[in-house]
Design an enzyme around this catalytic site. Structure first.
Site, PDB file in Angstrom:
ATOM      1  NE  ARG A  62     -10.264  18.729  55.836  1.00  0.00           N
ATOM      2  CZ  ARG A  62     -10.316  18.920  57.149  1.00  0.00           C
ATOM      3  NH1 ARG A  62      -9.297  19.474  57.775  1.00  0.00           N
ATOM      4  NH2 ARG A  62     -11.352  18.557  57.842  1.00  0.00           N
ATOM      5  CD  GLU A  70     -17.569  20.424  54.781  1.00  0.00           C
ATOM      6  OE1 GLU A  70     -17.433  20.542  53.546  1.00  0.00           O
ATOM      7  OE2 GLU A  70     -16.620  20.104  55.535  1.00  0.00           O
ATOM      8  NE  ARG A 114      -9.631  16.812  51.434  1.00  0.00           N
ATOM      9  CZ  ARG A 114     -10.645  17.135  52.230  1.00  0.00           C
ATOM     10  NH1 ARG A 114     -11.271  18.297  52.074  1.00  0.00           N
ATOM     11  NH2 ARG A 114     -11.038  16.328  53.187  1.00  0.00           N
TER      12      ARG A 114
END
Length: 172
Positions: A62, A70, A114
């Site tokens: 990330r 999104e 992440r």
């Protein structure tokens, strides 16, 4: 706007933009000083997340400091500019050497496991590029982080110029 590459040094630098009056306060590099990770076999998941090989393992990474629109996730439809943000990120990374830096005062991983990293390609801070081009907004959860003000200034300049999502999408 002049691009500032603050990942390569830990020395302070002054950030100035042509659309903002004056200069921001001096920033020091937010990177932790640890050796960067080299990302290979990089694939774009969306406008702020990558999948890459890191030390022989596949990881999701990330990008710290930005929040891209999104993609569709059932039952939610895709947000405006999500596809364009992903394409722009892919074009930026294509064929380039990609480095990922740990960031001071930012957890190593998020709740989705992440890696949280400041990503650099060809001497360019990827978050800075995404913000300049209007492919993402600054990540508000970094509110008290040293990068927050810098990234917010870049976002505001892109908004003023109606770059990317700022010119294409409805904003409340």
């Amino acid at each position: 706007m002049t691009r500032h590459h603050f990942l390569e040094n830990v020395t302070p630098l002054v950030v100035c933009t042509t659309l903002l009056t004056g200069c921001a306060a001096p920033l020091t590099s937010a990177t932790s000083g640890k050796a960067p990770l080299t990302l290979t076999n990089v694939a774009v998941v969306d406008g702020d997340t990558l999948r890459a090989t890191v030390g022989g393992a596949r990881e999701r990474v990330r990008i710290v400091g930005v929040d891209a629109p999104e993609l569709a996730h059932d039952p939610r439809p895709a947000e405006c500019w999500s596809a364009e943000a992903g394409v722009a990120l892919g074009e930026l990374l294509e064929g380039q050497s990609v480095l990922a830096f740990s960031v001071d005062d930012v957890d190593d991983r998020d709740r989705y496991d992440r890696l949280l990293r400041q990503v650099n390609v060809a001497g360019q801070d990827v978050a800075e590029y995404l913000l300049e081009q209007g492919h993402a907004t600054s990540f508000r959860a970094l509110e008290n982080h040293q990068l927050s003000r810098y990234y917010l200034d870049i976002e505001r300049a892109a908004e003023q110029r109606q770059r990317g999502l700022w010119g294409a999408c409805h904003h409340p």
